[in-house]
Write a protein that holds these residues in place. Sequence first.
Motif, PDB file in Angstrom:
ATOM      1  N   THR A  72     -14.332  -6.740   2.841  1.00 42.53           N
ATOM      2  CA  THR A  72     -13.335  -6.434   3.859  1.00 42.53           C
ATOM      3  C   THR A  72     -12.630  -7.726   4.241  1.00 42.53           C
ATOM      4  O   THR A  72     -13.276  -8.714   4.588  1.00 42.53           O
ATOM      5  CB  THR A  72     -13.983  -5.802   5.115  1.00 42.53           C
TER       6      THR A  72
ATOM      7  N   THR B  31      -5.134   5.760  12.132  1.00 40.60           N
ATOM      8  CA  THR B  31      -5.768   4.494  12.472  1.00 40.60           C
ATOM      9  C   THR B  31      -6.633   4.001  11.316  1.00 40.60           C
ATOM     10  O   THR B  31      -7.048   2.858  11.294  1.00 40.60           O
ATOM     11  CB  THR B  31      -6.631   4.620  13.744  1.00 40.60           C
ATOM     12  N   SER B  32      -6.883   4.881  10.359  1.00 41.09           N
ATOM     13  CA  SER B  32      -7.628   4.506   9.168  1.00 41.09           C
ATOM     14  C   SER B  32      -7.053   5.280   7.989  1.00 41.09           C
ATOM     15  O   SER B  32      -6.816   6.476   8.084  1.00 41.09           O
ATOM     16  CB  SER B  32      -9.112   4.841   9.338  1.00 41.09           C
TER      17      SER B  32
ATOM     18  N   THR C 225      -7.611   5.787   3.810  1.00 37.98           N
ATOM     19  CA  THR C 225      -8.413   5.532   2.621  1.00 37.98           C
ATOM     20  C   THR C 225      -7.746   6.196   1.440  1.00 37.98           C
ATOM     21  O   THR C 225      -7.366   7.359   1.509  1.00 37.98           O
ATOM     22  CB  THR C 225      -9.843   6.078   2.782  1.00 37.98           C
TER      23      THR C 225
ATOM     24  N   THR D 103      -9.340   0.879   1.845  1.00 42.23           N
ATOM     25  CA  THR D 103      -9.326   1.431   3.200  1.00 42.23           C
ATOM     26  C   THR D 103      -8.615   0.439   4.106  1.00 42.23           C
ATOM     27  O   THR D 103      -8.978  -0.736   4.146  1.00 42.23           O
ATOM     28  CB  THR D 103     -10.748   1.701   3.725  1.00 42.23           C
TER      29      THR D 103
ATOM     30  N   GLU E  39      -7.507  -0.383   8.036  1.00 41.96           N
ATOM     31  CA  GLU E  39      -7.695  -0.087   9.461  1.00 41.96           C
ATOM     32  C   GLU E  39      -6.425  -0.515  10.178  1.00 41.96           C
ATOM     33  O   GLU E  39      -5.978  -1.655  10.029  1.00 41.96           O
ATOM     34  CB  GLU E  39      -8.916  -0.821  10.023  1.00 41.96           C
TER      35      GLU E  39
END
Length: 190
Positions: free
Chosen positions: A110, A167-168, A170, A184, A186
């Motif tokens: 990430t 808000t997310s 994927t 993904t 965010e």
Amino acid sequence: MKKLILISLIAIISISCKKKGCMDENALNYDSNAKKDDANCTYPTSLIIKSVSVLGYPSRDLLGDVWDDANSIDSLPDVFLSIQEIDENGSSLDTLLETDPINNFSGTHTWNTSLSISEQDINKSYNIILYDQDSLFGETIPWPVDNTIFDPYNYTQNGYYSEKFPTSVTGLTFDWGFGNTVFTLELEWK
């Protein structure tokens, strides 16, 4: 006369019972149940891509080549992430973010990006690219591993309309026969 008063009273009650709210689908506070617009719609003034996570990657790069030198100890990709603004043809216009490389990438990471996209740029498209950094004849060359296109204002997932201001996000990339990558993002809408 009593019937007229009763009908008038029912009409007034039914009109006044309409749910008020924002009826503009392009607003952050859109209310699909609203029957009367309350004139209090709010719109995004910026978007922050808080982080980009990558899970997995293809067994070969987009060119079909093995990672790095198959005969060396360092046979995993040395990856970095790039976020680029693109035009309607998918050509890069500007690189907004490029991370430091991660050597021997094992498949999950990430990046905390905190990349802010201004109000005038929310409706543009962005290419999120995972690169393998290789050396060829002593020169460092980035090879594309995988990518995904992100259009924040008109986001669709798997070809279907998605939540307007997610808000997310994927997405699974297209499999060219060597596996694929899961990206993904965010997000924070302001």
